[in-house]
Motif scaffolding. Structure first.
Motif, PDB file in Angstrom:
ATOM      1  N   ILE A   1       0.840  -1.200   0.000  1.00 26.84           N
ATOM      2  CA  ILE A   1       0.000   0.000   0.000  1.00 26.84           C
ATOM      3  C   ILE A   1       0.877   1.252   0.000  1.00 26.84           C
ATOM      4  CG2 ILE A   1      -1.655   1.362   1.353  1.00 26.84           C
ATOM      5  CD1 ILE A   1      -3.095  -0.904   0.148  1.00 26.84           C
ATOM      6  N   ILE A   2       1.912   1.260   0.831  1.00 26.27           N
ATOM      7  CA  ILE A   2       2.806   2.426   0.902  1.00 26.27           C
ATOM      8  C   ILE A   2       3.505   2.646  -0.430  1.00 26.27           C
ATOM      9  CG2 ILE A   2       4.946   3.281   1.953  1.00 26.27           C
ATOM     10  CD1 ILE A   2       3.956   2.073   4.595  1.00 26.27           C
ATOM     11  N   PHE A   3       3.963   1.570  -1.073  1.00 29.41           N
ATOM     12  CA  PHE A   3       4.617   1.720  -2.374  1.00 29.41           C
ATOM     13  C   PHE A   3       3.652   2.295  -3.405  1.00 29.41           C
ATOM     14  CE2 PHE A   3       6.220   0.287  -6.485  1.00 29.41           C
ATOM     15  CZ  PHE A   3       7.504   0.798  -6.417  1.00 29.41           C
ATOM     16  N   ALA A   4       2.397   1.846  -3.389  1.00 29.93           N
ATOM     17  CA  ALA A   4       1.403   2.381  -4.322  1.00 29.93           C
ATOM     18  C   ALA A   4       1.131   3.856  -4.031  1.00 29.93           C
ATOM     19  CB  ALA A   4       0.112   1.571  -4.238  1.00 29.93           C
ATOM     20  N   VAL A   5       1.070   4.226  -2.754  1.00 34.02           N
ATOM     21  CA  VAL A   5       0.856   5.639  -2.387  1.00 34.02           C
ATOM     22  C   VAL A   5       2.028   6.484  -2.875  1.00 34.02           C
ATOM     23  CG1 VAL A   5       0.761   7.227  -0.420  1.00 34.02           C
ATOM     24  CG2 VAL A   5      -0.685   5.203  -0.441  1.00 34.02           C
ATOM     25  N   LEU A   6       3.251   6.006  -2.649  1.00 39.54           N
ATOM     26  CA  LEU A   6       4.429   6.757  -3.100  1.00 39.54           C
ATOM     27  C   LEU A   6       4.448   6.893  -4.620  1.00 39.54           C
ATOM     28  CD1 LEU A   6       7.201   5.323  -0.746  1.00 39.54           C
ATOM     29  CD2 LEU A   6       6.133   7.582  -0.657  1.00 39.54           C
ATOM     30  N   LEU A   7       4.062   5.843  -5.327  1.00 34.65           N
ATOM     31  CA  LEU A   7       4.036   5.891  -6.781  1.00 34.65           C
ATOM     32  C   LEU A   7       3.009   6.903  -7.283  1.00 34.65           C
ATOM     33  CD1 LEU A   7       4.947   4.785  -9.544  1.00 34.65           C
ATOM     34  CD2 LEU A   7       3.159   3.038  -9.287  1.00 34.65           C
ATOM     35  N   VAL A   8       1.792   6.804  -6.798  1.00 33.87           N
ATOM     36  CA  VAL A   8       0.718   7.682  -7.273  1.00 33.87           C
ATOM     37  C   VAL A   8       0.997   9.135  -6.896  1.00 33.87           C
ATOM     38  CG1 VAL A   8      -1.732   8.234  -6.999  1.00 33.87           C
ATOM     39  CG2 VAL A   8      -1.026   5.870  -7.322  1.00 33.87           C
ATOM     40  N   PHE A   9       1.373   9.372  -5.647  1.00 32.90           N
ATOM     41  CA  PHE A   9       1.640  10.738  -5.213  1.00 32.90           C
ATOM     42  C   PHE A   9       2.963  11.263  -5.763  1.00 32.90           C
ATOM     43  CE2 PHE A   9      -1.802   9.828  -2.427  1.00 32.90           C
ATOM     44  CZ  PHE A   9      -2.373  11.060  -2.145  1.00 32.90           C
ATOM     45  N   GLY A  10       3.850  10.366  -6.177  1.00 35.20           N
ATOM     46  CA  GLY A  10       5.085  10.799  -6.826  1.00 35.20           C
ATOM     47  C   GLY A  10       4.835  11.275  -8.245  1.00 35.20           C
ATOM     48  N   ILE A  11       3.844  10.723  -8.896  1.00 29.99           N
ATOM     49  CA  ILE A  11       3.499  11.149 -10.250  1.00 29.99           C
ATOM     50  C   ILE A  11       2.828  12.517 -10.217  1.00 29.99           C
ATOM     51  CG2 ILE A  11       2.048  10.652 -12.253  1.00 29.99           C
ATOM     52  CD1 ILE A  11       2.557   7.658 -11.656  1.00 29.99           C
ATOM     53  N   TYR A  12       1.843  12.685  -9.343  1.00 29.20           N
ATOM     54  CA  TYR A  12       1.180  13.985  -9.200  1.00 29.20           C
ATOM     55  C   TYR A  12       0.611  14.105  -7.796  1.00 29.20           C
ATOM     56  CZ  TYR A  12      -2.061  17.803  -9.388  1.00 29.20           C
ATOM     57  OH  TYR A  12      -2.709  18.976  -9.107  1.00 29.20           O
ATOM     58  N   ASN A  13       0.723  15.273  -7.230  1.00 32.17           N
ATOM     59  CA  ASN A  13       0.032  15.634  -6.001  1.00 32.17           C
ATOM     60  C   ASN A  13      -0.091  17.153  -5.962  1.00 32.17           C
ATOM     61  OD1 ASN A  13       2.234  16.858  -4.280  1.00 32.17           O
ATOM     62  ND2 ASN A  13       3.128  14.858  -4.726  1.00 32.17           N
ATOM     63  N   PRO A  14      -1.053  17.678  -5.224  1.00 33.81           N
ATOM     64  CA  PRO A  14      -1.286  19.122  -5.246  1.00 33.81           C
ATOM     65  C   PRO A  14      -0.262  19.938  -4.453  1.00 33.81           C
ATOM     66  CG  PRO A  14      -2.912  18.037  -3.862  1.00 33.81           C
ATOM     67  CD  PRO A  14      -2.106  16.957  -4.516  1.00 33.81           C
ATOM     68  N   SER A  15       0.711  19.315  -3.816  1.00 33.11           N
ATOM     69  CA  SER A  15       1.675  20.062  -2.998  1.00 33.11           C
ATOM     70  C   SER A  15       2.717  20.790  -3.838  1.00 33.11           C
ATOM     71  CB  SER A  15       2.389  19.116  -2.036  1.00 33.11           C
ATOM     72  OG  SER A  15       3.308  18.300  -2.737  1.00 33.11           O
ATOM     73  N   GLY A  16       2.902  20.376  -5.073  1.00 37.61           N
ATOM     74  CA  GLY A  16       3.903  21.003  -5.916  1.00 37.61           C
ATOM     75  C   GLY A  16       5.215  20.246  -5.971  1.00 37.61           C
ATOM     76  N   TYR A  17       5.302  19.134  -5.261  1.00 40.51           N
ATOM     77  CA  TYR A  17       6.499  18.286  -5.271  1.00 40.51           C
ATOM     78  C   TYR A  17       6.151  16.939  -5.875  1.00 40.51           C
ATOM     79  CZ  TYR A  17       8.357  21.767  -2.089  1.00 40.51           C
ATOM     80  OH  TYR A  17       8.778  22.934  -1.533  1.00 40.51           O
ATOM     81  N   SER A  18       6.136  16.888  -7.196  1.00 43.20           N
ATOM     82  CA  SER A  18       5.810  15.645  -7.886  1.00 43.20           C
ATOM     83  C   SER A  18       6.519  15.630  -9.235  1.00 43.20           C
ATOM     84  CB  SER A  18       4.298  15.526  -8.097  1.00 43.20           C
ATOM     85  OG  SER A  18       3.842  16.523  -8.984  1.00 43.20           O
ATOM     86  N   TYR A  19       6.430  14.479  -9.902  1.00 48.88           N
ATOM     87  CA  TYR A  19       7.032  14.379 -11.220  1.00 48.88           C
ATOM     88  C   TYR A  19       6.384  15.369 -12.174  1.00 48.88           C
ATOM     89  CZ  TYR A  19       8.367  12.794 -15.792  1.00 48.88           C
ATOM     90  OH  TYR A  19       8.844  12.779 -17.067  1.00 48.88           O
ATOM     91  N   TYR A  20       5.087  15.526 -12.103  1.00 45.17           N
ATOM     92  CA  TYR A  20       4.386  16.456 -12.983  1.00 45.17           C
ATOM     93  C   TYR A  20       4.920  17.878 -12.833  1.00 45.17           C
ATOM     94  CZ  TYR A  20       0.767  19.478 -14.816  1.00 45.17           C
ATOM     95  OH  TYR A  20       0.105  20.470 -15.490  1.00 45.17           O
ATOM     96  N   ASP A  21       5.087  18.323 -11.596  1.00 47.27           N
ATOM     97  CA  ASP A  21       5.578  19.681 -11.373  1.00 47.27           C
ATOM     98  C   ASP A  21       7.014  19.842 -11.859  1.00 47.27           C
ATOM     99  OD1 ASP A  21       3.247  20.805 -10.042  1.00 47.27           O
ATOM    100  OD2 ASP A  21       3.713  19.382  -8.447  1.00 47.27           O
ATOM    101  N   TRP A  22       7.818  18.806 -11.702  1.00 47.81           N
ATOM    102  CA  TRP A  22       9.197  18.835 -12.205  1.00 47.81           C
ATOM    103  C   TRP A  22       9.199  18.860 -13.734  1.00 47.81           C
ATOM    104  CZ3 TRP A  22      12.392  14.262 -13.692  1.00 47.81           C
ATOM    105  CH2 TRP A  22      13.730  14.617 -13.932  1.00 47.81           C
ATOM    106  N   LEU A  23       8.271  18.106 -14.334  1.00 55.75           N
ATOM    107  CA  LEU A  23       8.204  18.019 -15.787  1.00 55.75           C
ATOM    108  C   LEU A  23       7.835  19.363 -16.413  1.00 55.75           C
ATOM    109  CD1 LEU A  23       8.330  16.047 -18.214  1.00 55.75           C
ATOM    110  CD2 LEU A  23       5.876  15.712 -17.914  1.00 55.75           C
ATOM    111  N   VAL A  24       6.858  20.049 -15.862  1.00 54.22           N
ATOM    112  CA  VAL A  24       6.424  21.315 -16.449  1.00 54.22           C
ATOM    113  C   VAL A  24       7.312  22.482 -16.038  1.00 54.22           C
ATOM    114  CG1 VAL A  24       4.034  20.572 -16.683  1.00 54.22           C
ATOM    115  CG2 VAL A  24       4.739  21.784 -14.627  1.00 54.22           C
ATOM    116  N   GLY A  25       8.169  22.273 -15.046  1.00 60.44           N
ATOM    117  CA  GLY A  25       9.093  23.324 -14.627  1.00 60.44           C
ATOM    118  C   GLY A  25      10.266  23.435 -15.590  1.00 60.44           C
TER     119      GLY A  25
END
Length: 134
Positions: free
Chosen positions: A11-35
């Motif tokens: 469960i923790i690995f799935a949470v880290l994966l999903v929240f690592g891809i995108y989360n509203p905090s601004g620290y995710s792969y998505y935010d790094w990608l568009v930066g």
């Protein structure tokens, strides 16, 4: 063998994966990608790794739970969120709360899917031999 710790780790690995891809905090792969920071080749490598891990999780979830199992887990998690909203614990008018709820739901479904064959084995004693090679 399935243990409670193994289930929690999945469960923790799935949470880290999903929240690592995108989360509203601004620290995710998505935010790094568009930066603007970082090399595009490293970003491409990161996308490949995340896509591979997400594919493995999604495939394991689909193989172990199928549509009915996924819908049942979704209904349990969604109804729990509804209860929290009904009692005023969470505010679904806030877009951040909605986003976190949706991401958490996806992570729980993927984490449960990773462990579902093992949980079924522990409950029934029957080995899931659908994908075993004889």
């Amino acid at each position: 063998m399935m243990t409670t710790a193994g289930f929690i780790v999945r469960i923790i690995f799935a949470v880290l994966l999903v929240f690592g891809i995108y989360n509203p905090s601004g620290y995710s792969y998505y935010d790094w990608l568009v930066g603007d920071q970082g090399h595009w080749t490293v970003k491409l490598f990161g996308a490949s790794v995340l896509a591979f891990l997400l594919f493995i999780h999604a495939q394991a979830t689909w193989r172990s739970m199928k549509l009915i199992g996924i819908l049942l887990v979704l209904s349990v998690v969604s109804s729990f969120g509804w209860v929290l909203w009904d009692f005023g614990v969470i505010d679904l008018a806030d877009p951040t709360t909605r986003s976190l709820g949706l991401l958490s739901t996806v992570a729980i479904v993927l984490g449960a899917g990773q462990s579902w064959s093992l949980v079924r084995y522990r409950l029934s004693g029957q080995v899931d031999s659908q994908n075993l090679i004889a």
